[in-house]
Design an enzyme around this catalytic site. Structure first.
Site, PDB file in Angstrom:
ATOM      1  N   SER A   1      19.749  44.699  -1.264  1.00 28.68           N
ATOM      2  CA  SER A   1      18.525  44.593  -2.064  1.00 28.68           C
ATOM      3  C   SER A   1      17.654  43.792  -1.335  1.00 28.68           C
ATOM      4  O   SER A   1      16.927  42.545  -2.029  1.00 28.68           O
ATOM      5  CB  SER A   1      19.000  44.179  -3.291  1.00 28.68           C
TER       6      SER A   1
ATOM      7  N   HIS B   1      29.559  51.454   7.294  1.00 22.87           N
ATOM      8  CA  HIS B   1      28.788  50.958   6.062  1.00 22.87           C
ATOM      9  C   HIS B   1      29.917  50.984   5.035  1.00 22.87           C
ATOM     10  O   HIS B   1      30.713  51.665   4.895  1.00 22.87           O
ATOM     11  CB  HIS B   1      27.798  51.938   5.920  1.00 22.87           C
TER      12      HIS B   1
ATOM     13  N   GLU C   1      29.508  52.167   2.070  1.00 25.98           N
ATOM     14  CA  GLU C   1      29.664  53.515   1.370  1.00 25.98           C
ATOM     15  C   GLU C   1      30.581  54.233   2.307  1.00 25.98           C
ATOM     16  O   GLU C   1      31.496  55.275   1.743  1.00 25.98           O
ATOM     17  CB  GLU C   1      28.185  54.092   1.452  1.00 25.98           C
TER      18      GLU C   1
ATOM     19  N   LYS D   1      19.850  56.136   4.622  1.00 22.24           N
ATOM     20  CA  LYS D   1      21.032  56.879   3.803  1.00 22.24           C
ATOM     21  C   LYS D   1      20.901  58.450   3.657  1.00 22.24           C
ATOM     22  O   LYS D   1      20.175  59.262   4.458  1.00 22.24           O
ATOM     23  CB  LYS D   1      21.281  56.275   2.319  1.00 22.24           C
TER      24      LYS D   1
ATOM     25  N   ASN E   1      17.989  51.827   6.941  1.00 26.62           N
ATOM     26  CA  ASN E   1      19.051  52.795   6.490  1.00 26.62           C
ATOM     27  C   ASN E   1      18.729  53.709   5.533  1.00 26.62           C
ATOM     28  O   ASN E   1      18.643  53.262   4.149  1.00 26.62           O
ATOM     29  CB  ASN E   1      20.249  51.907   6.009  1.00 26.62           C
TER      30      ASN E   1
ATOM     31  N   GLU F   1      27.136  42.611   4.408  1.00 21.96           N
ATOM     32  CA  GLU F   1      26.287  43.227   3.283  1.00 21.96           C
ATOM     33  C   GLU F   1      27.326  43.144   2.164  1.00 21.96           C
ATOM     34  O   GLU F   1      28.125  43.848   2.205  1.00 21.96           O
ATOM     35  CB  GLU F   1      26.148  44.743   3.701  1.00 21.96           C
TER      36      GLU F   1
ATOM     37  N   GLY G   1      21.798  47.931  -3.251  1.00 21.57           N
ATOM     38  CA  GLY G   1      21.420  49.217  -4.230  1.00 21.57           C
ATOM     39  C   GLY G   1      21.256  48.735  -5.582  1.00 21.57           C
ATOM     40  O   GLY G   1      21.028  49.481  -6.466  1.00 21.57           O
TER      41      GLY G   1
HETATM   42  P1  PGA Z   1      19.850  48.457  -0.133  1.00 16.64           P
HETATM   43  O1  PGA Z   1      20.806  49.016   0.818  1.00 16.64           O
HETATM   44  O2  PGA Z   1      18.832  47.605   0.676  1.00 16.64           O
HETATM   45  O3  PGA Z   1      19.087  49.651  -0.970  1.00 16.64           O
HETATM   46  O4  PGA Z   1      20.355  47.472  -1.220  1.00 16.64           O
HETATM   47  C1  PGA Z   1      21.399  48.162   2.090  1.00 16.64           C
HETATM   48  C2  PGA Z   1      22.150  48.903   2.810  1.00 16.64           C
HETATM   49  O5  PGA Z   1      23.292  49.667   2.149  1.00 16.64           O
HETATM   50  O6  PGA Z   1      22.360  48.899   3.932  1.00 16.64           O
END
Ligand code: PGA
Length: 254
Positions: A213, A94, A96, A11, A9, A166, A172
């Site tokens: 992460s 997601h 976010e 983003k 992803n 997640e 992140g």
């Molecule tokens: P990250 O994000 O690997 O940077 O923690 C995962 C995600 O949001 O799908």
């Protein structure tokens, strides 16, 4: 046997040019592969260019979001009809999108239905925040998200969904869940809810990724867990060698 699935992803990162360069570098770093599915999910403006760069590649392409309506007065939105034929997968719900853009369980459910209407393979994201985790509410919350998202989804459709567990506190932050904890939530809560809604056989068929992460140095810990069928990778998917290393770790630890 569920086939592992690793999705990147990207983003809101990478211009069209940068996206093309990244996917080319990733293709090269990964080389030929078999035994798992792999996809990259660039931002909307880069989808067509990345698709071009993936000609004759086994790497799939996904979008990070979409609206549920086919067309209409929805300024700034992208419809499933526009994605049909352009990409294979679409990330839905997601965290976010949910926390920063007010996406509700009901919207997530409508998007899931729309994905099936247009032949897009959904990656449905669920996961608890830190407060919920600390309060011991993870199981109830994540189970509720799965239930709400799958309202009206047939068993045949549900089998084609990938669910990404997640935990929000792991996204992140550089602080992943432990492989053991992620395995337990996925096995008991995600598959448990699927078994409740449908049946055991379906619960064992659906692919469930871990996300939050995931890096080359911890990928093996997650991929060696029996309930975890791959990863949704954010930050580490922006570096071709890291993302390729995660795919390789998956293949070595299935
Ligand atoms: P990250 O994000 O690997 O940077 O923690 C995962 C995600 O949001 O799908």
């Amino acid at each position: 046997m569920r086939k592992p699935f690793i999705a990147g992803n990207w983003k809101m990162h990478k211009t069209v040019e940068e996206s093309t360069a990244l996917v080319k570098a990733f293709r090269e770093a990964l080389g030929d592969f078999s035994g798992c599915d792999v996809a990259v999910c660039p931002a909307f403006p880069a989808l067509a260019a990345v698709r071009g760069a993936l000609t004759d590649s086994a790497i799939g392409l996904g979008a990070q979001n979409m609206h549920w309506e086919t067309q209409g007065a929805f300024t700034g939105e992208v419809s499933p009809l526009m994605l049909q034929g352009l990409c294979d997968y679409v990330i839905i719900g997601h965290s976010e999108r949910r926390t920063l853009f007010g996406e509700t369980d009901d919207m997530v459910n409508q998007k899931l239905h729309a994905a099936f209407d247009y032949g897009l393979k959904p990656i449905l994201c669920v996961g608890e925040n830190l407060e919920q985790n600390k309060a011991g509410e993870t199981e109830a919350f994540v189970g509720g998200q799965v239930r709400a998202a799958l309202k009206g989804i047939t068993a045949e459709q549900a089998r084609q969904i990938t669910i990404a567990y997640e935990p929000i506190w792991a996204i992140g932050t550089g602080v992943p869940a432990t492989g053991e904890d992620a395995n337990r939530i996925i096995g008991q809560t995600v598959r448990g809810t699927l078994a409740n809604l449908y049946d055991d056989d379906l619960a064992q068929t659906v692919r469930v990724q871990y996300g939050g992460s995931v890096k080359p140095d911890n990928a093996a810990e997650f991929m060696s867990q029996p309930e975890i069928d791959g990863a949704l990778v954010g930050g580490a998917s922006l570096k071709a060698s890291d993302f390729a290393a995660i795919v390789k770790a998956t293949l070595e630890n299935r």
